[in-house]
Design an enzyme around this catalytic site. Structure first.
Site, PDB file in Angstrom:
ATOM      1  N   HIS A  66       0.839  -1.199   0.000  1.00  0.00           N
ATOM      2  CA  HIS A  66       0.000   0.000   0.000  1.00  0.00           C
ATOM      3  C   HIS A  66       0.869   1.241   0.000  1.00  0.00           C
ATOM      4  CE1 HIS A  66       0.800  -1.077   4.215  1.00  0.00           C
ATOM      5  NE2 HIS A  66       0.771   0.221   4.471  1.00  0.00           N
ATOM      6  N   CYS A 221       1.713   3.202  11.943  1.00  0.00           N
ATOM      7  CA  CYS A 221       2.708   2.944  10.903  1.00  0.00           C
ATOM      8  C   CYS A 221       2.843   4.201  10.046  1.00  0.00           C
ATOM      9  CB  CYS A 221       2.314   1.740  10.055  1.00  0.00           C
ATOM     10  SG  CYS A 221       0.893   2.007   8.975  1.00  0.00           S
TER      11      CYS A 221
END
Length: 703
Positions: A66, A221
């Site tokens: 991603h 993250c």
């Protein structure tokens, strides 16, 4: 809301290559072909760069590459069921289910919530089993929409059969285990919890006869789309299975609802599963803590829970820093060696010192530019006795030059105290700041300079840390961090600097400055070679920072009569510019020797190198360290020798070519940088040509 996934974005049971980059390349093509991206190169480079930070494979044969990219036109999911499976870095083996999440740079929160909801669904075994059993792209679209819109009719995808928008029986309920920071309804985004009554009873029986064990966690993250939420749900699921109350605050792109302070207060320990800094970490001050990369919470949630419970029962466990319980604060990571602690403390001090030096140095250089070198003798008088209505001899430029010089000099005056203060902070947390600043001020007063600041900061931090370990009555704990520790540590550390250490260190500093001032010819070139090698050895790492700190620490001692510190600064800056410029040049000279991602990084490296940001070469060094680093060191050594030998100077500590006005012999500065970059570029190409990696060649052919 636009469709996140359509049948055209689904690829079933095909061979998309043998590496994760092959699969990402093919899925990038799919996204581009459906009109959801403006260009291939930008999206592919962003996705690969994200993959290189942390592998996106997760347990269960799943991968979720991603990224956010300016090349993405609308939030998109591209899915592939691979045959054969491909390794994406998961511990349990390769992945056969791949979801490529592509989000625009400015994606709205509603789309980001849906993307994160899908990521959370992928850790549910029944959902992934349904994906593996699906017979057509339409079935996949229906399953995904069912996971994203479990309580309503999902948007019908192009070509999807009637009823495809309804939630299938196997679709996970994304709200399960989710709750607000106050532990309320479970509908607020940003937190997850297991607080079911039977779990509390099980914990009460198994762990503590009086109260069940309670843990809180933060997951985060860099992208904040997938791993953040998967880690949260993995911890929640593991806690539910173990009968432990776990509440998680997700600090992701879709926003975060902070945990209720009451929940934090009653927690026995905290887990930080993060790849970025935790926001408002002081809320957890004093709590036993374990910390790891976010992916570990996905791979080993049960292990992390056990470690957190063990920390809760260990009086010597590491604790979150802050003023709530400084006495029990343990610095550094568990098992960290003395050398690692020392390096971390020194680098912390240098990183906090640099802004004082950067701003101050540039202002001093501007003062010289406006008022000439004589400004050093008259600046104090001018700024105190003159103003815009009463200009000094020399007029407006002299007045402005005096003001700029004085502001810069005052800023530079914080160099040693800031260095010492934040070294002490890295060792003893906040109670170490005041003793460290005081010891640094004493070092500056005694002429011990940069070396004195290092010693004073280490001494102050160590003493403050030792005092913080004292066992004191509860009523006295509140005074420890704000009064007792700063007072006693300042007395001891600064007293030792005055009475014992300051004089010898000042003598050593004077001798070192005298030696540097006397360098000419061959000896100056030799120092330039050493500094050039250090600047290019680890590209912004500890060795690079030592050379840079050495240069900026002496900058304030430079003058028209003693230009050696300015020469050292110019040498360090020029050598630090070489690696990124060399890698950028190499990608132009021989494109086929570099992957597509490296060629994209090369475009940015031109500007990074020109601005003296050595880290611009890190992507190249990470991919091929045995060729890139030696080649960079060779060019850095050449540049260092040239700048020192020709007397190039810089009164500015940062900025690269953009602070040309603060340089002496700027033409030779440019020549030295260009020569060094050419040498490094040719060297790395020669090394790649005669020792080419097969994988790199294969990737280039595929591109």
């Amino acid at each position: 809301m636009s469709h996140l996934i359509t049948e055209e974005l689904v690829t079933l049971d095909k061979n998309l290559g043998t590496t994760s980059q092959d699969v990402i390349r093919q899925l990038t093509d799919v996204v581009l072909a459906t009109g959801r991206a403006s260009e291939f190169d930008g999206l592919y480079a962003d996705a690969v760069a994200r993959e290189q930070k942390t592998a996106t494979g997760v347990p269960g044969g799943i991968a979720i590459p991603h990224c956010r990219s300016s090349a993405v036109l609308e939030p998109t999911l591209a899915m592939a069921r691979l045959a054969p499976a491909v390794d994406f870095g998961a511990k349990d083996g390769p992945a056969d289910l791949v979801f490529f999440i592509a989000a625009p740079e400015g994606a709205d929160k509603e789309h980001l919530k849906l993307l994160s909801k899908l990521a959370r669904s992928l850790i549910k075994k029944d959902f992934t089993a349904s994906l593996r059993a699906a017979e057509s792209p339409a079935d996949i679209v229906a399953l995904v929409n069912g996971a994203l819109f479990p309580d309503e009719s999902a948007p019908a995808a192009a070509g999807a059969p009637a009823g495809a928008g309804t939630a299938p029986a196997t679709a996970p309920d994304s709200s399960a285990g989710a709750a607000s920071g106050a532990g309320a309804s479970g509908t607020a985004a940003g937190t997850a919890t297991v607080t079911e009554q039977h779990g509390r009873h099980a914990a009460a029986a198994a762990a503590d006869p009086n109260r069940p064990k309670s843990l809180v966690a933060v997951t985060a993250c860099p992208t904040g789309i997938a791993h953040t939420y998967m880690a949260a749900d993995s911890l929640v699921a593991a806690g539910k299975e173990a009968g432990i109350e776990v509440q998680v605050e997700t600090q992701g792109s879709a926003g975060a609802t902070p945990l209720d302070p009451a929940i934090i207060d009653r927690a026995d320990a905290v887990i930080f599963a993060v790849d970025v800094d935790v926001r408002e970490k002081e809320r957890f001050a004093g709590k036993p803590v374990i910390q790891s990369p976010v992916k570990r919470a996905i791979d080993e949630p049960d292990v992390m829970l056990r470690e957190a419970l063990a920390a809760a029962d260990d009086p010597n466990a590491r604790r979150v820093s802050g003023t709530a319980d400084v006495a029990s604060h343990q610095t550094g990571q568990a098992g960290e060696s003395i050398g690692a602690k020392l390096k971390r403390a020194l680098l912390t001090g240098v990183s906090y010192m640099i802004p004082f030096v950067a701003g101050g140095g540039l202002l001093i250089a501007l003062g010289f530019l406006l008022g000439g070198y004589a400004i050093t003798d008259i600046a104090d008088t001018v700024v105190l006795e003159n103003n815009f209505g009463n200009l000094p001899d020399g007029g407006l430029l002299t007045y402005l030059g005096a003001v700029a010089f004085k502001i810069g000099a005052l800023s530079m005056g914080f160099l040693v105290p800031a260095l010492a203060g934040y070294i002490a902070y890295a060792i003893a947390d906040r109670p170490g700041i005041a003793p460290g600043f005081t010891a640094g001020a004493v070092a500056g007063f005694m002429g011990a300079g940069f070396l004195g600041g290092l010693v004073g900061g280490l001494l102050a931090g160590w003493i403050a840390h030792l005092i913080g370990q004292w066992s004191v009555p509860r009523w006295l704990r509140g005074l420890m961090p704000v009064v007792i520790i700063p007072l006693l540590a300042s007395i001891v550390a600064s007293g030792l600097m005055f009475l014992v250490l300051g004089g010898p260190i000042a003598g050593l500093t004077t001798a070192l400055n005298g030696w540097l001032s006397g360098l000419t010819g061959v000896s100056a070139a030799a120092l330039g070679i050493i500094l050039g090698l250090m600047m290019c050895f680890d590209l912004g790492g500890p060795v690079n920072k030592v050379a840079y700190a050495f240069a900026v620490a002496g900058l304030g001692a430079g003058s028209a009569d003693n230009q050696a510190p300015w020469m050292i600064m110019a040498t360090v800056m020029a050598a630090g510019m070489v690696p990124p410029l060399a890698m950028a040049l190499a990608t132009v000279l021989d494109r086929k020797r570099f992957s597509l991602a490296e060629r994209e990084n090369g475009k940015a490296a031109w500007l990074l190198g020109a601005a003296f940001i050595s880290e611009g070469a890190i992507p190249f060094a990470a991919a091929d360290p045995l060729r890139v680093i030696p080649a960079s060191m060779l060019g850095g050594a050449v540049t260092g020798a040239l700048t020192m030998a020709t007397g190039v100077t810089s009164q500015a500590p940062h900025g690269g070519i953009f602070v040309f006005f603060a340089m002496g012999n700027v033409v030779m500065f440019v020549v030295a940088v260009v020569v060094g970059a050419i040498v490094s570029a040719l060297a790395v190409l020669a090394l790649k040509r005669y020792a080419t990696k097969k994988t790199a060649s294969a990737e280039t052919v595929a591109a």
